[in-house]
Design a protein around this motif. Structure first.
Motif, PDB file in Angstrom:
ATOM      1  N   SER A  51     -13.810 -11.451   0.379  1.00 54.73           N
ATOM      2  CA  SER A  51     -12.954 -10.397   0.928  1.00 54.73           C
ATOM      3  C   SER A  51     -12.578  -9.355  -0.121  1.00 54.73           C
ATOM      4  O   SER A  51     -12.478  -8.162   0.189  1.00 54.73           O
ATOM      5  CB  SER A  51     -11.682 -11.010   1.526  1.00 54.73           C
ATOM      6  N   ASP A  52     -12.365  -9.803  -1.351  1.00 49.35           N
ATOM      7  CA  ASP A  52     -11.980  -8.851  -2.400  1.00 49.35           C
ATOM      8  C   ASP A  52     -13.090  -7.840  -2.655  1.00 49.35           C
ATOM      9  O   ASP A  52     -12.830  -6.647  -2.832  1.00 49.35           O
ATOM     10  CB  ASP A  52     -11.657  -9.601  -3.695  1.00 49.35           C
ATOM     11  N   TYR A  55     -13.260  -5.376   0.195  1.00 50.88           N
ATOM     12  CA  TYR A  55     -12.172  -4.396   0.073  1.00 50.88           C
ATOM     13  C   TYR A  55     -12.501  -3.336  -0.975  1.00 50.88           C
ATOM     14  O   TYR A  55     -12.308  -2.135  -0.754  1.00 50.88           O
ATOM     15  CB  TYR A  55     -10.870  -5.110  -0.294  1.00 50.88           C
ATOM     16  N   ASP A  56     -13.001  -3.773  -2.131  1.00 49.88           N
ATOM     17  CA  ASP A  56     -13.327  -2.831  -3.211  1.00 49.88           C
ATOM     18  C   ASP A  56     -14.424  -1.851  -2.780  1.00 49.88           C
ATOM     19  O   ASP A  56     -14.407  -0.678  -3.168  1.00 49.88           O
ATOM     20  CB  ASP A  56     -13.770  -3.593  -4.457  1.00 49.88           C
ATOM     21  N   GLU A  59     -12.734   0.540   0.149  1.00 53.61           N
ATOM     22  CA  GLU A  59     -11.503   1.273  -0.181  1.00 53.61           C
ATOM     23  C   GLU A  59     -11.696   2.766  -0.467  1.00 53.61           C
ATOM     24  O   GLU A  59     -10.895   3.602  -0.026  1.00 53.61           O
ATOM     25  CB  GLU A  59     -10.809   0.577  -1.359  1.00 53.61           C
ATOM     26  N   SER A  84     -10.811  -8.369   6.266  1.00 53.03           N
ATOM     27  CA  SER A  84     -11.041  -8.216   4.824  1.00 53.03           C
ATOM     28  C   SER A  84     -10.410  -6.949   4.258  1.00 53.03           C
ATOM     29  O   SER A  84      -9.960  -6.940   3.110  1.00 53.03           O
ATOM     30  CB  SER A  84     -12.545  -8.214   4.530  1.00 53.03           C
ATOM     31  N   ILE A  85     -10.384  -5.874   5.049  1.00 56.91           N
ATOM     32  CA  ILE A  85      -9.883  -4.601   4.515  1.00 56.91           C
ATOM     33  C   ILE A  85      -8.407  -4.374   4.850  1.00 56.91           C
ATOM     34  O   ILE A  85      -7.827  -3.364   4.442  1.00 56.91           O
ATOM     35  CB  ILE A  85     -10.732  -3.410   5.006  1.00 56.91           C
ATOM     36  N   ARG A  86      -7.805  -5.275   5.579  1.00 58.74           N
ATOM     37  CA  ARG A  86      -6.368  -5.352   5.838  1.00 58.74           C
ATOM     38  C   ARG A  86      -5.702  -3.986   6.010  1.00 58.74           C
ATOM     39  O   ARG A  86      -5.866  -3.341   7.041  1.00 58.74           O
ATOM     40  CB  ARG A  86      -5.684  -6.138   4.702  1.00 58.74           C
ATOM     41  N   ASP A  87      -4.952  -3.534   4.975  1.00 59.32           N
ATOM     42  CA  ASP A  87      -4.146  -2.321   5.095  1.00 59.32           C
ATOM     43  C   ASP A  87      -4.972  -1.044   5.211  1.00 59.32           C
ATOM     44  O   ASP A  87      -4.426   0.023   5.510  1.00 59.32           O
ATOM     45  CB  ASP A  87      -3.185  -2.188   3.905  1.00 59.32           C
ATOM     46  N   LEU A  88      -6.304  -1.117   4.971  1.00 61.73           N
ATOM     47  CA  LEU A  88      -7.139   0.068   5.149  1.00 61.73           C
ATOM     48  C   LEU A  88      -7.364   0.367   6.628  1.00 61.73           C
ATOM     49  O   LEU A  88      -7.774   1.469   6.987  1.00 61.73           O
ATOM     50  CB  LEU A  88      -8.502  -0.129   4.468  1.00 61.73           C
TER      51      LEU A  88
END
Length: 477
Positions: A51-52, A55-56, A59, A84-88
């Motif tokens: 997931s990290d 996200y990277d 983002e 995985s990108i949650r707040d995005l």
């Protein structure tokens, strides 16, 4: 000084912005589309449940590019990507998502989460997100919303689909026409609950009827003591709340509008439509008629397969029925074909060319009706125009195929028959191509949906009948 040293001297936020821009360049090609290798990297990270890394990678992307990414990954990967990108996954991404993709994602979210997202969206975007949900899911989401937001969305959902009421936003600025420029500027500065983006201020009378508009550029350049009724533009285009979105788009195009007031049946201002909303409508309507003419359904590659099969199969069955009608005409001339088998070789040419000619005319006429170019005033002129075009094209094709057939088979009569049939069928195609959609439009039937069936039937039937009938009448067979 090296490039690395220069980057060290940059402020932290500028360096971060430069790094994001570099990463975004790596993910997009020259046409601003996500690169295949970037999408593969995201899919690999999703498969590894990293997931990290997902996200990277995502983002730096613009919200519209994140929405595109959801379309490019497999359906079973979309929920994992969203987690995985949650707040995005902000409202900007939700608003840009393809309708089918958004519906699948929203259905998987709890009602309170969907309600929270809807409350952050503009009313029109919130309606677009909720309108395709099942009625039970809609009620569950609306129950979680604040009363004011819920009332606005319920009011919008009460209007017909693809109407101005569904398209409009209820976030606008309206002030009394008696206010001065200075008062208006102070009002705009002091009230924090106003829309974040707008281009015009609507001036209204005591009954909340729009009487004019003031562009922000005018307001900033006028003295503070000038009343708005002295500087406002009184000539404005008002959009009835029940107007079809296609007609709304035509008005924006015709009058070069940036925004327009939406009014209810009593003439009260209830919303506004802005050009960014209309751009989406124009994009949808531009391809809709073509897809309807072919019977291909919505034409969205994200549409569920079952719905696509159902839409296409319906029209294929209709076309099967028309093909049977055309073949029955051929059956009337079985004896002639048996005596002169060459007729069976040549008759598809006549019907095929007629079908192509009819499709050309039909496409032009349906577009002309959709864009209001074809009206009661010029219908007869359009009919005569298409008649002349069909006669010219039919004659040219007739001479070409007639001469070639006569020389190839050493039979001048056969060449004359196919040439005459070609002219006749092109005339039928041209007239059917305009008369069918015009007639359907008069009866309030969408010509893009039904015209192709009738035109194809006319050209196939007349193509076979004219060619085989002339062959019998001339004693060729």
């Amino acid at each position: 000084m090296s490039e690395a040293d220069l980057k060290e001297d940059l402020p932290e936020d500028e360096a971060a912005a430069e790094n994001d821009a570099a990463l975004e360049t790596e993910s997009l090609d020259e046409e601003n589309r996500l690169k295949p290798e970037f999408v593969r990297s995201v899919k690999e990270a999703l498969a590894e449940e990293d997931s990290d890394r997902v996200y990277d990678l995502v983002e730096p992307l613009h919200p519209a590019d994140i929405a595109d990414l959801f379309e490019l990954v497999d359906e079973n990967e979309r929920h994992t990507l969203a987690r995985s990108i949650r707040d995005l996954m902000g409202v900007e991404v939700i608003a840009e998502l393809n309708d089918w993709v958004r519906e699948l994602l929203v259905e998987a979210l709890p009602a309170d989460v969907v309600a929270d997202i809807a409350e952050q969206l503009d009313t029109d975007d919130a309606v677009a997100m909720l309108e395709d949900l099942d009625e039970a899911d809609q009620r569950a989401v609306l129950a979680e919303m604040e009363p004011e937001e819920r009332a606005a969305i319920e009011s919008a959902l009460a209007y017909p689909e693809e109407s101005a009421g569904r398209l409009m936003s209820r976030e606008f600025v309206a002030v009394p026409e008696t206010m001065t420029v200075g008062d208006l500027i102070d009002f705009l500065r002091e009230h924090r609950e106003l829309p974040t983006e707008f281009w015009e201020v609507f001036c209204v009378d005591a009954l909340h009827h729009p009487v004019g508009t003031c562009a922000l550029s005018w307001i900033l350049r006028c003295p503070r003591n000038i009343p708005l009724y002295d500087v406002m533009k009184r000539d404005q285009t008002l959009i009835p709340v029940g107007m079809d979105q296609e007609e709304v788009a035509l008005r924006f195009q015709k009058y070069a509008l940036i925004s327009a007031a939406v009014v209810d049946p009593s003439g009260r201002l209830i919303g506004q439509i802005t050009v960014d909303d209309v751009v989406h409508v124009i994009q949808e309507e531009a391809g809709e008629d073509t897809l309807l003419l072919s019977g291909a359904g919505d034409g969205d590659i994200n549409e569920p397969i079952l719905l696509t099969v159902r839409a296409r199969l319906t029209w294929l069955c209709v076309n099967l029925a028309t093909a049977i009608i055309a073949s029955s005409v051929v059956g009337l001339f079985q004896g002639a074909i048996a005596r002169f088998a060459l007729l069976a070789v040549l008759m598809p040419i006549v019907s095929g060319m007629g079908g192509n000619a009819g499709t050309q005319t039909l496409a032009v006429v349906v577009r002309a009706i959709a864009t209001n170019q074809l009206t009661d005033t010029n219908t007869w002129r359009m009919i005569m125009r298409e008649f002349r075009i069909a006669l010219a094209n039919g004659t040219a094709l007739g001479v070409l195929i007639g001469t070639g057939t006569g020389l190839l088979f050493g039979n001048a009569l056969l060449g004359a028959v196919i040439a005459t049939a070609m002219v006749v069928n092109n005339l039928v195609a041209g007239l059917a191509g305009i008369l069918v959609p015009v007639t359907l439009a008069r009866f309030k039937v969408d010509p893009a949906v039904s015209s192709a069936v009738f035109v194809t039937t006319a050209t196939d039937t007349m193509g076979f009948f004219s060619f085989l009938g002339l062959a019998v009448l001339t004693g060729l067979a």
